[in-house]
Write an enzyme that holds these catalytic residues in place. Structure first.
Site, PDB file in Angstrom:
ATOM      1  N   HIS A 198       0.654  -1.125  -0.131  1.00 27.11           N
ATOM      2  CA  HIS A 198       0.296   0.298  -0.178  1.00 27.11           C
ATOM      3  C   HIS A 198       0.593   1.117   0.353  1.00 27.11           C
ATOM      4  O   HIS A 198       1.017   2.341  -1.087  1.00 27.11           O
ATOM      5  CB  HIS A 198      -0.518  -0.363   1.104  1.00 27.11           C
ATOM      6  CG  HIS A 198      -1.554   0.966   1.143  1.00 27.11           C
ATOM      7  ND1 HIS A 198      -2.550   1.698   0.565  1.00 27.11           N
ATOM      8  CD2 HIS A 198      -1.618   2.421   1.876  1.00 27.11           C
ATOM      9  CE1 HIS A 198      -2.764   2.656   0.805  1.00 27.11           C
ATOM     10  NE2 HIS A 198      -2.976   3.205   1.910  1.00 27.11           N
ATOM     11  N   GLU A 208     -11.118   1.720   3.796  1.00 25.99           N
ATOM     12  CA  GLU A 208      -9.010   1.996   3.981  1.00 25.99           C
ATOM     13  C   GLU A 208      -9.849   0.381   4.489  1.00 25.99           C
ATOM     14  O   GLU A 208     -10.136  -0.248   5.818  1.00 25.99           O
ATOM     15  CB  GLU A 208      -8.403   1.701   4.706  1.00 25.99           C
ATOM     16  CG  GLU A 208      -8.168   3.788   4.106  1.00 25.99           C
ATOM     17  CD  GLU A 208      -7.018   3.904   5.014  1.00 25.99           C
ATOM     18  OE1 GLU A 208      -6.644   4.176   5.504  1.00 25.99           O
ATOM     19  OE2 GLU A 208      -6.012   4.881   3.584  1.00 25.99           O
ATOM     20  N   LYS A 221      -9.919  12.193   7.831  1.00 25.03           N
ATOM     21  CA  LYS A 221     -10.096  10.662   8.224  1.00 25.03           C
ATOM     22  C   LYS A 221     -11.497  10.756   9.941  1.00 25.03           C
ATOM     23  O   LYS A 221     -11.480   9.623   9.679  1.00 25.03           O
ATOM     24  CB  LYS A 221      -8.543  10.200   9.058  1.00 25.03           C
ATOM     25  CG  LYS A 221      -7.316   9.984   7.901  1.00 25.03           C
ATOM     26  CD  LYS A 221      -7.594   8.655   6.925  1.00 25.03           C
ATOM     27  CE  LYS A 221      -6.797   8.196   6.414  1.00 25.03           C
ATOM     28  NZ  LYS A 221      -6.696   6.944   5.794  1.00 25.03           N
TER      29      LYS A 221
HETATM   30 MN    MN Z   1      -5.775   4.111   7.826  1.00 21.35          MN
END
Ligand code: MN
Length: 440
Positions: free
Chosen positions: A148, A213, A267
Site C-alpha cells: 500500500h 481502507e 479521516k
Molecule cells: Mn488507515
C-alpha cells in the site's frame, strides 16, 4: 516458547458443539472461535451487555455469571463481563481470558453436563444489535503494508515511492476515537476543503474522492504504566484480540491537508469496526513465520525477537465487497472488489506494540490500533479504491455495468475476514458494513 505450546484443547479442530449451527461448514463462529461483542435485543430498552458468539447465537455472559456454574478464574473473569463493554475484562490479562475461554469451550462441547444451563443464556444473533465492544480511549493508525505504501507513494513520487524511514519505523499517526462506530452505522459524506492540482485556491464542499481502507483493528487488553515500555517479547500478551476495520478516507481533503502533520479531517469523520473481537488466543493456530527480505534493513533490536520471527505474523484473509444502491434495488448480491491477507504486513502486531511504547507511551485497556490499509503484492489485492482505480484514472466496472473511481452515495462497503488452513478449524470475523449517505 514454541508454536505448539500456544495451542491447547480449545483449538482442537475435532471439537464439536451441542449447538448444531456452530458445527456448520464455513460458519464464522465454531466452538474454536468464541469472539466477544457488546449486544442487546433489537429495540430493547435494557443496557447493552457482553456476549460471546457461538454458531448463530450469542451467549449472554451476564446471565451466565448469574447461574454460577463456572468456578475459579473463569467465574472471576465472568464477573468482569457483567458490564456494557469489555474494558474491565480486557484489563484482566491473559490468565483470565484463557480461563474463561477454556470454561466456555468445555461447556459448549457436545456431551457437556452444562448444556441445558448454557442454552438458557442463548440469544439468536438475528435478534440482536451491537454497540462498540469496548470504550476506545485512544486510536493509532499504522501504515504496515509496504505494498500500500509503495503504490500510494508512486502516485506522488514515481521514482522513489517509499520514504527513507519506512523500512526502519512502523509508521503511524494518532487518530480520532470518538468517530469510530460499530458496523451498520451509516454516515453522511463529509464536507471540507479541497484543492484540485490545477486550481489556484481551495474550495469547500462535499468530498468527491471518498474511499475505504481495509484494515484490521488491534485491541490492547492490559496496558502499561507510563515510562515502562512493553518489550517485543511481552507484546503479544497485551493484545486482547482483533476485529475488522474500515478506515474511511476523503482523498481530496487528505491531499490538501496532510502536509506537514499528516491526515486530520480526511479521516476523523467516520471509521467503522466489526462488532466481534476475535481473541489473540483463538488466532493462535494462524500465527505464521515473519521474515524480512535480506536485501532490506533488519529491524533494530527493540523490534526483533526469535518469537516474532517464528510466529509473529497472522494469516487473516481479508475481503472487500460493494453493494451499490442500484444493486440493492434489484436485489443483486454484493460483489468482491479485492482480497488480501494480513500475513503480507511489513510489520507485526508485536512490533507495533513494542514501537508504540518504546518511548514510554502508555497504552490502556480498549486502545485500538489500525493496521493500515492491507494491500497485498498483486494489484487486485489492493485494500483501497485509490489503488484499484489508479487514483481515479482507471474506473472499475462492476458486473451490472456501473463504474466506480471512488465511492458514491448509497454505496454499502462490506468487509469480511477469516482464517483457514489444513489441520485447524476455520474461524471468521463476521463482517463490517456501512452505507454512505448524501451530504447535507
Ligand atoms: Mn488507515
Amino acid at each position: 516458547m514454541t508454536k505448539t505450546n500456544l495451542l491447547n484443547e480449545t483449538h482442537n479442530p475435532a471439537l464439536v458443539s451441542w449447538l448444531e449451527s456452530a458445527n456448520a461448514k464455513n460458519n464464522d463462529f465454531p466452538i474454536q472461535n468464541l469472539p466477544f461483542a457488546s449486544f442487546k435485543l433489537k429495540g430493547d430498552k435494557a443496557d447493552f451487555r457482553v456476549g460471546v458468539a457461538i454458531g448463530d447465537q450469542v451467549i449472554d455472559l451476564k446471565a451466565l455469571f448469574a447461574l454460577n456454574i463456572f468456578d475459579g478464574d473463569a467465574q472471576v473473569a465472568l464477573e468482569q463481563c457483567c458490564q456494557a463493554q469489555l474494558n474491565a475484562f480486557m484489563a484482566m490479562g491473559k490468565r483470565f481470558w484463557s480461563a474463561l475461554r477454556q470454561a466456555l469451550s468445555q461447556a459448549l462441547t457436545q456431551g457437556s453436563s452444562l448444556q441445558a444451563k448454557v442454552e438458557s443464556c442463548l440469544v439468536a444473533q438475528a435478534d440482536v444489535e451491537y454497540a462498540l465492544p469496548c470504550q476506545i480511549g485512544d486510536y493509532t493508525d499504522f501504515y504496515t503494508s509496504i505494498h500500500h505504501a509503495t503504490s500510494v507513494g508512486k502516485k506522488f513520487r514515481p521514482d522513489n515511492p517509499l520514504l527513507p524511514n519506512y523500512k526502519w519505523v512502523p509508521i503511524g499517526y494518532h487518530g480520532r476515537s470518538s468517530s469510530i462506530e460499530v458496523s451498520g452505522s451509516n454516515f453522511k459524506r463529509p464536507k471540507g476543503q479541497t484543492k484540485a492540482p490545477t486550481a489556484t485556491e481551495p474550495s469547500f464542499g462535499p468530498c468527491k474522492r471518498l474511499d475505504y481502507e481495509m484494515e484490521v483493528g488491534i485491541f490492547i487488553g492490559n496496558g502499561n504504566a507510563i515510562g515502562e515500555p512493553i518489550s517485543i517479547e511481552q507484546a503479544e500478551d497485551h493484545v486482547f484480540g482483533i476485529c475488522l476495520f474500515n478506515d474511511w478516507s476523503a482523498r481530496d481533503i487528505q491531499g490538501w491537508e496532510y502536509q506537514p502533520l499528516g491526515p486530520f479531517l480526511s479521516k476523523s469523520f467516520a471509521s467503522t469496526i466489526s462488532p466481534w473481537i476475535v481473541t489473540s488466543e483463538a488466532l493462535a493456530p494462524y500465527k505464521a513465520q515473519w521474515t524480512r527480505d535480506v536485501a532490506d534493513p533488519q529491524p533494530l533490536p527493540y523490534l526483533e525477537s526469535q518469537q516474532n520471527r517464528d510466529f509473529g505474523s497472522l494469516d487473516i484473509s481479508l475481503q472487500v465487497l460493494i453493494e451499490t444502491e442500484s444493486m440493492r434495488k434489484s436485489a443483486q448480491a454484493p460483489v468482491q472488489l479485492s482480497q488480501s491477507s494480513f500475513k503480507d504486513s511489513y510489520w507485526t502486531v508485536a512490533q507495533m506494540v513494542a514501537h508504540h511504547t518504546v518511548n514510554g507511551c502508555n497504552l490502556r485497556s480498549g486502545d485500538m490500533f489500525g493496521s493500515g490499509t492491507q494491500s497485498g503484492p498483486k494489484p487486485e489485492e489492493a485494500g483501497s479504491m485509490l489503488e484499484l482505480s489508479n487514483a481515479g484514472a482507471e474506473p472499475i466496472t462492476l458486473p451490472n455495468g456501473e463504474t466506480r473511481t471512488f465511492l458514491e452515495d448509497g454505496d454499502c462497503v462490506i468487509m469480511k475476514g477469516w482464517c483457514e488452513k489444513a489441520g485447524a478449524a476455520r474461524i471468521g470475523f463476521g463482517e463490517v458494513n456501512a452505507t454512505i449517505l448524501a451530504a447535507d
